[in-house]
Design an enzyme around this catalytic site. Structure first.
Site, PDB file in Angstrom:
ATOM      1  N   GLU A 386      68.390 -23.058  83.989  1.00 10.86           N
ATOM      2  CA  GLU A 386      69.414 -22.296  83.301  1.00 10.86           C
ATOM      3  C   GLU A 386      69.229 -20.799  83.540  1.00 10.86           C
ATOM      4  OE1 GLU A 386      67.388 -24.501  81.874  1.00 10.86           O
ATOM      5  OE2 GLU A 386      68.581 -26.072  80.948  1.00 10.86           O
ATOM      6  N   THR A 387      69.790 -20.312  84.636  1.00 10.55           N
ATOM      7  CA  THR A 387      69.711 -18.923  85.069  1.00 10.55           C
ATOM      8  C   THR A 387      70.974 -18.647  85.854  1.00 10.55           C
ATOM      9  OG1 THR A 387      67.291 -18.971  85.195  1.00 10.55           O
ATOM     10  CG2 THR A 387      68.391 -17.318  86.527  1.00 10.55           C
ATOM     11  N   THR A 388      71.356 -17.383  85.991  1.00 10.08           N
ATOM     12  CA  THR A 388      72.479 -17.073  86.873  1.00 10.08           C
ATOM     13  C   THR A 388      72.053 -16.022  87.883  1.00 10.08           C
ATOM     14  OG1 THR A 388      74.879 -16.727  86.897  1.00 10.08           O
ATOM     15  CG2 THR A 388      73.574 -15.187  85.557  1.00 10.08           C
ATOM     16  N   MET A 468      68.993 -19.741  91.804  1.00  8.11           N
ATOM     17  CA  MET A 468      68.559 -19.854  90.417  1.00  8.11           C
ATOM     18  C   MET A 468      67.926 -21.211  90.138  1.00  8.11           C
ATOM     19  SD  MET A 468      72.499 -20.074  89.053  1.00  8.11           S
ATOM     20  CE  MET A 468      73.170 -19.077  90.372  1.00  8.11           C
TER      21      MET A 468
END
Length: 578
Positions: A386-388, A468
């Site tokens: 969960e990263t952008t 990511m």
């Protein structure tokens, strides 16, 4: 509100201008542009002359492109995109999280690195933290909070490289937050899963579940509280967040739910400009940021892989996937042992980056057997996606590689209704055992998984890129470089082809690998290759498509200056240029 007509009128023109495809025969056949071929690509590479953006949400990409067309720099566009993504993709990022960036400045012809991550609360001691069942800091709790660094990072970047007023950069996000936007498919699915887990956390439902349910694909979502927060930042800059009403509301909320933040934590926060690290890989120079991030692992991995004939092995061989996996294991053992906040630990960066050391590490790879143990270890908590990641480039040649995250999707799950955003849980990555480089301490930055990347050739910028996804990131960075350089793929193919993701290696939080971990490879390899990998001792497991990361990239042709962009097929986003 004033930015919305600009966005609408620019979309059609931007879409018409961006879809110009060129064709070449090899990696170096067209002035340094990656080679073509669409056998493994899901869409065409996007080409443009004046500017390019690539990110995980189309409306955010449009906002960044319009900022470029309004005369903004690549940094202005990156801030516009990031502020929109915090609204549109809170499953991965937001102003309650941290950020890192690499910027190529065409004026000085230099790369600049920015570490915009925050520190643990000054009033929280290690002995106050009740360990979770696996010995780590409780993930979805105030014990895992660290001061969010993103807004200060925006301020640092904008002061040094921005051109438009900060209010203009934030205008699209403010307008979308007030008027609403329709959810895109991948984000909507992640939102639903996150809400099922976080719905009872203080403030979560009030911010992220309007009407008592998470918004679904195509549904309009509004966040007027976030619009108010962004307006304060647009008016008063970073001080609104760290010394003004946002900090005050943050601390008030923290006290109400048993947190440890004080106004001093926010007032003392500062980002840090750092010199990027690099290594050469078959004629290209790959750049990452130094610890406490894990970018060094991507460079170490490339150094180890350089000792093997990957192209000769071919991507459809068991040898190739075996080497990629085993090289990752030896590098992650170093990552677990050494990576931490350099203000608190001495890190032997030069030794870890040396080619001689890489040869020694490469010699540990047994071509017939998968390693079952290494030095320190990894809990499953680090397997986060969960990263952008996003990147931008402007007409003057400035290029930005930026990554931003809450760590675990909606972060800790704690959200501040008055401010419209959630709080990260990055502090979970500290080691609770004393005496280690990454051991918990007040006012310390935790080990970080999020890493932007950059590539140059003969001193000239060629690519801003990233991938990511928690511990997938260094593995993914290396795979992208190998796909481009060793196999001559084009920019889109390099991200679309099959990836591997090995889990269970060493991690800075302290658990020892004893079983070889698990090897995940996307569908498409011949059965005989998979059978041979199992014979060598790899434990093969299936994994959700999102676990293989989210890739974005912008390439700059070294002779013509033409930009090409690519985006992740596993996400909602797009690359746009003009």
């Amino acid at each position: 509100m004033g930015s919305r007509p600009l966005l609408r009128t620019g979309v059609v023109a931007g879409m018409l201008l961006l879809l110009v495809s060129l064709s070449t025969d090899g990696f170096d056949a067209f002035a340094g542009t990656p080679g073509t071929g669409r056998a493994a690509a899901t869409r065409s590479v996007v080409y443009a002359q004046h500017g390019m953006v690539a990110c995980a949400q189309p409306l955010a990409a449009q906002a960044g492109l319009e900022v470029l067309k309004a005369g903004g720099t690549a940094v202005d566009a990156a801030i516009a995109i990031n502020s929109c993504l915090g609204l549109m993709e809170p499953t991965s990022n937001g102003i309650g999280g941290d950020m890192f960036a690499i910027v190529w400045d065409p004026k000085t012809k230099k790369l600049y690195g920015l570490n915009a991550c925050g520190r643990s609360p000054l009033n929280l001691k290690a002995e106050q933290i009740p360990p979770d069942s696996d010995g780590t800091i409780p993930l979805y709790s105030p014990y895992s909070w660290s001061v969010p660094g993103t807004v200060d990072g925006w301020a640092e970047l904008h002061t040094k490289f921005g051109k438009l007023p900060l209010a203009r950069d934030l205008a699209p996000a403010i307008a979308f937050a007030e008027d609403g936007f329709p959810l895109s498919p991948v984000i909507a699915a992640d939102w639903g899963r996150g809400a099922a887990k976080m719905k009872d956390k203080p403030g979560f439902a009030a911010v992220f579940m309007p009407g008592g349910h998470p918004p679904v694909e195509g549904e309009i979502f509004r966040n007027p509280a976030l619009a108010k927060s962004l307006r304060l930042i647009a008016k008063d800059g970073r001080d609104a967040y760290y010394k003004g009403p946002i900090a005050e509301e943050f601390v008030k909320y923290s006290k109400s739910v048993g947190g440890f933040f004080t106004l001093e934590d926010f007032a003392k926060h500062r980002s840090e400009w750092v010199d990027p690290l690099s290594t050469d890989y078959h004629g290209y120079t790959v750049w990452e940021l130094p610890p406490p991030g894990q970018g060094l692992a991507a460079l170490q991995l490339l150094n180890v892989l350089e000792n093997f004939d990957l192209k000769g092995m071919g991507r459809n061989s068991a040898d190739f996937w075996h080497v990629m996996t085993e090289a990752k294991k030896v590098v992650f053992a170093d990552r677990a042992r050494y990576y931490a906040d350099p203000e608190f630990a001495k890190i032997p960066v030069a030794q870890l980056l040396s080619k001689t050391y890489a040869k020694q590490r490469a010699a540990l790879v047994d071509m017939q057997h998968a390693a079952q143990t290494d030095l320190p270890g990894e809990p499953a908590a680090l397997n986060r996606r969960e990263t952008t990641y996003f990147c931008t480039a402007d007409a003057n040649g400035m290029m930005v590689s930026m990554i931003q995250s809450n760590y675990t999707g909606f972060g800790s799950g704690y959200a501040i209704p008055a401010l419209g955003f959630g709080i990260q849980d990055r502090g979970n990555l500290f080691d609770l055992k004393p005496g280690k480089p990454n051991s918990y301490a007040p006012g310390k930055r935790p080990f970080h998984t999020i890493i932007p990347a950059f590539m140059t050739k003969d001193g000239a910028p060629v690519m801003a890129f990233g991938l990511m996804g928690g511990d997938m990131q260094p593995q993914g960075h290396a795979q992208i470089v190998v796909n481009l350089v060793d196999f001559g793929m084009n920019l889109q193919e390099a991200g679309d082809v099959i990836r591997y993701h090995h889990t269970g290696s060493s991690e800075p939080t302290g658990t020892v690998m004893t079983d070889g971990g698990e090897l995940h490879i996307e569908d498409g390899l011949p059965d005989a290759v998979l059978a041979e990998l199992k014979r060598r001792g790899h434990v093969m497991k299936s994994e959700a498509v999102g676990a293989y990361g989210g890739y974005q990239a912008i390439w700059r042709d070294v002779k013509t200056g033409v930009y090409s962009g690519a985006t992740e097929r596993r996400k909602d986003g797009c690359a746009l240029g003009y």
